[in-house]
Every structure is written in C-alpha cells, then in structure tokens.
Motif scaffolding. Structure first.
Motif, PDB file in Angstrom:
ATOM      1  N   ASP A   1       0.835  -1.212   0.000  1.00 30.92           N
ATOM      2  CA  ASP A   1       0.000   0.000   0.000  1.00 30.92           C
ATOM      3  C   ASP A   1       0.868   1.261   0.000  1.00 30.92           C
ATOM      4  O   ASP A   1       0.526   2.255  -0.646  1.00 30.92           O
TER       5      ASP A   1
ATOM      6  N   LEU B   1       2.060   2.011  -3.373  1.00 26.93           N
ATOM      7  CA  LEU B   1       0.982   2.491  -4.257  1.00 26.93           C
ATOM      8  C   LEU B   1       0.448   3.851  -3.815  1.00 26.93           C
ATOM      9  O   LEU B   1      -0.276   4.506  -4.560  1.00 26.93           O
ATOM     10  N   GLY B   2       0.741   4.261  -2.582  1.00 29.41           N
ATOM     11  CA  GLY B   2       0.132   5.465  -2.038  1.00 29.41           C
ATOM     12  C   GLY B   2       1.147   6.525  -1.635  1.00 29.41           C
ATOM     13  O   GLY B   2       1.414   7.467  -2.372  1.00 29.41           O
ATOM     14  N   TRP B   3       1.721   6.352  -0.471  1.00 26.73           N
ATOM     15  CA  TRP B   3       2.609   7.372   0.090  1.00 26.73           C
ATOM     16  C   TRP B   3       3.812   7.655  -0.800  1.00 26.73           C
ATOM     17  O   TRP B   3       4.179   8.816  -1.024  1.00 26.73           O
TER      18      TRP B   3
ATOM     19  N   TYR C   1       3.186   9.673  -3.943  1.00 23.89           N
ATOM     20  CA  TYR C   1       2.804  11.031  -3.529  1.00 23.89           C
ATOM     21  C   TYR C   1       4.050  11.839  -3.166  1.00 23.89           C
ATOM     22  O   TYR C   1       4.231  12.982  -3.572  1.00 23.89           O
TER      23      TYR C   1
ATOM     24  N   ALA D   1       1.041  15.666  -8.214  1.00 25.45           N
ATOM     25  CA  ALA D   1       0.289  14.776  -7.333  1.00 25.45           C
ATOM     26  C   ALA D   1      -1.204  14.991  -7.516  1.00 25.45           C
ATOM     27  O   ALA D   1      -2.000  14.366  -6.854  1.00 25.45           O
TER      28      ALA D   1
END
Lengths: 153, 280
Positions: B51, B54-56, B59, B268
């Motif tokens: 995760d 895929l996320g932090w 970003y 972003a």
C-alpha cells in the motif's frame, strides 16, 4: 456484476484504465449503497480508488455509515485524500471535534480553506480560537500568516 | 540529462534524496518490492508495504516532479518463510493497480525449492496480468543462479522481451545477452557494478536492451549513481542519444509493455499541495 458479487473487486481497480473517466463512479452507483462492499473497496484501494470513493460518498446513500472511511483519509499525510475527506460528505457527518481537527490539518498541509465544504456553516467559536492560536504561533516564529486564515480570525 | 531509474528502493530513502535526484535529472522511477533488512513475519506487513508503494511513495515522489511506479512481488529471500509465502494469495488483487508496471523482484536468493515455487507462481501471475517481470539474480553463486533463472523463465513460456534480468556483472552479462532478455545493472559504491566497469560493458555489448539503476536502498548505496554512469558514458565518447537510450528510452520501452506507464506531469493532482512534505 449483478450476477457475481465478487466481480466489482476485479473491475474497480482497473476501471478507469479500461473504461475511461467516470467508470469507477458508475460502478459505485451500481452497488446500491452496499456499505460493506464499498468499505472493502476503500480498504483495498490505492489512492486513486480512495479518492473516487470519498468524492462519490454524497451520492451513495450511506447516511453516516461511511464516516470511518473519512476518518481514515484524515489520518493520512496525502493532501488529496485530506481535501477529499473534507468534501460535502465530511462537512455533513463529521462531529465538531473531528471537523475542526480536519480544518487545522488543511492549514498545516497548505490546502486552501476555500476547498473545505460547509466551512462557513460549521465554523464555531472553538475553531476560530484554534485558527487564531495558529496565527499567533506563526507570528512568534516570524512566519507569514496565510491570507485565508487572516480573514477568518 | 533525463533519467529513469528502473530499480530503486525509495522507501529506504529520505525526502532530500528526491530533491537531489530531481536536480540530477531523474524524472521517473520504478520501485520493486524487496525485503526490508528486518525479516517480515506476517502477511499484514507485506500488505502495508505494498500500500505504501501504491500510495505514500508516489505522492512523496510527485512533490519533487518524479513519477513513481512500482513492481510488486514476494521477494526471493522471504519466499522461504512459510508465514510470508501466503502473501502470494493476496498478490493478484494488487497486480490490477494502475501504477503497477511489472511483477518483481522475483528469482533466487539461496536457490531453494520454496524460492523456485514462488518464482514460478509469480511468472504465471505476470502472464495472467499481461505484466513484464523483473528478475533479481542472487549474490551468492551468481552465474549458476542466473543461468537457472533464465531456464525457469524459458520453461514458463515467458517471452524474453518481457523479462529484465537484474544485478548483472561481467560474468553474467553474456548469458543474458544471448537469451534475448533485457539486461539490468545496479551501480553501487562498493559492491555489484561501478560506473567505469559499466561503461566498459556498454562498449563491449552495445546499448540495446541495457538498463542502469542505482538500486539505492537501506544499504550503502547512492541514488545518483545513474547520473554518474551518464556522465561516464559521455566522457568515454558515447553520444547524447546513446545516454538517452540507456537512461530513458530503454526503461520506458521495457516497463511500457505493461500499458500502465504514465509519464505525465509528475503532479500529485493538486497544484496547491505545496512542494514539501508537510507534517499535518
């Protein structure tokens, strides 16, 4: 999807790639307020999937049931998720404490307060005090106070 | 000089590194899943890690104008722990995500039957999801491990053009060149390859199917090693086009086979998100 309840979990992640803009939102609408499935999609979602769910919440007929998803988004450090959490759904259902903390978090993350839904209606004396204390801290450090804070204190 | 680092573990790096990488010309990265130094003991640790990739991490990268994609897999070393191997059942749903452009790192660490099972299972997942594969070659017994990896890839029916075999060096490059797979080289301060030796390999084997990465991680490593190779190539008489081929076009062509590579603006998604990582 009507025939196979698991299908949405395969379709949702790749929906925009294969079906174009709006495909994820259409899938959510077709779930007819199935709260458990929407929660699982959120929990298993990447940032793009979560943003779609957060922004679609006002149309999904879930009442206050999706507040845990909004609270999850407010705990992240991603400005897109925090801003989406403070959309119309968050403004409608978040309690006063969580809403104020969310607004302050926007201030720290430099998310313009103009993007927070229902801010005028939800602003109370406590939130104004918190913004005012923030401005005091900024001035003490010799840093500028953002314009959208100044106009609210 | 524009640089695509096709193998870098940004999870282990500070935000300052993103700034320095952008200053050096890095505009895109692929972060493959690997082990974190401390062995994991349960599936949840993997899921949170996936995760984050895929996320932090994308970003954070986007704040510095760097596009971040990932390759996901159960790494060879942790495939040996039964508690971790069960993550293979969770992997298919992750391979559907938009920013996953390959399955990796897969391959061998100690060349055990458990590693081989995970390797083969993940080659099958790559085929099912139409994704290319990033193959890690072992540190120990490297030539034998690389040869066996190529045999497993071939037996799985994976077209060589969809496979990148990484961490190569002088004794292993020839094998992979003959196989038709893409060739990856990790440039490190002490181990694996250095810029001078890399230039020598490029002179001998040419620039086709060649990828250079920093593989920067939690060990002694440097995310600017890709730039050093570009500079060393120019100093050795290679042209700008050849540098651009190795440091940009080759990784774009390889990972582009996923159909999911997005080398847009690097934003972003919020132009007011600021240019620093805020601690809300």
């Amino acid at each position: 999807m009507e025939a196979d309840h698991g299908a949405v979990h395969l379709l949702f992640p790749q929906a925009e790639r294969r079906g174009g803009t709006g495909a994820r939102r259409a899938l959510l609408a077709a779930l007819h307020a199935d709260e458990a499935t929407i929660r699982t999609l959120y929990e298993r979602g990447d940032t793009g999937e979560r943003l779609t769910i957060l922004t679609a919440l006002p149309e999904l007929g879930l009442g206050a049931a999706a507040i845990p998803l909004v609270e999850d988004a407010l705990r992240t450090n991603d400005a897109r998720l925090v801003a989406a959490a403070l959309g119309p759904y968050g403004a409608r259902w978040l309690d006063d404490h969580a809403f104020r903390q969310g607004v302050l978090k926007c201030v720290f993350m430099e998310i313009p307060l103009a993007s927070v839904s229902g801010l005028d209606r939800r602003t109370d004396a406590e939130l104004t005090r918190m913004l005012s204390d923030y401005a005091t801290e900024r001035r003490a450090a010799g840093r500028p106070v953002p314009h959208d804070i100044l106009e609210r204190i | 000089m524009r640089i695509f680092d096709p193998h870098i573990h940004m999870t282990s790096r500070t935000t300052d590194d993103y700034q320095r990488m952008h200053d050096a010309g890095v505009r895109a990265v692929v972060e493959p899943a690997f082990w974190l130094g401390q062995p994991r003991t349960n599936i949840g640790s993997f899921l949170d890690y996936f995760d984050a990739l895929l996320g932090w991490e994308p970003y954070r990268a986007a704040q510095y104008g760097i596009r971040h994609h990932c390759a996901l897999a159960l790494n060879p070393k942790e495939a040996n722990d039964r508690r971790c191997a069960e993550v293979l059942a969770e992997l298919p749903r992750y391979l559907l995500k938009d920013s996953v452009v390959a399955v990796g790192e897969v391959g061998y660490d100690s060349m055990t039957p458990e590693e081989e099972r995970a390797f083969e299972a993940q080659l099958a997942m790559a085929a099912e999801n139409d994704l290319p594969v990033l193959v890690h070659t072992p540190h120990r017994d490297k030539v034998a491990g690389s040869r066996r990896s190529l045999d497993v890839v071939k037996a799985a029916g994976m077209p060589p053009g969809r496979v990148l075999v990484d961490h190569l060096n002088e004794p292993t490059v020839g094998l992979v060149a003959d196989s038709g797979c893409w060739m990856g080289f990790s440039i490190y301060p002490d181990t694996k390859m250095d810029p001078g030796r890399m230039v020598a390999i490029l002179k001998e084997y040419g620039t086709a199917r060649m990828l250079v990465n920093s593989a920067a991680d939690w060990g002694r490593s440097d995310p600017l090693k890709t730039r050093e190779v570009g500079d060393a190539m120019l100093a050795a008489g290679f042209g700008q086009d050849e540098v651009d081929q190795v440091l940009w076009h080759n990784p774009v062509a390889f990972y582009g086979q996923s159909g999911r590579l997005d080398l847009g603006t690097g934003s972003a998604g919020l132009d007011y998100a600021g240019n620093t990582i805020r601690r809300g």
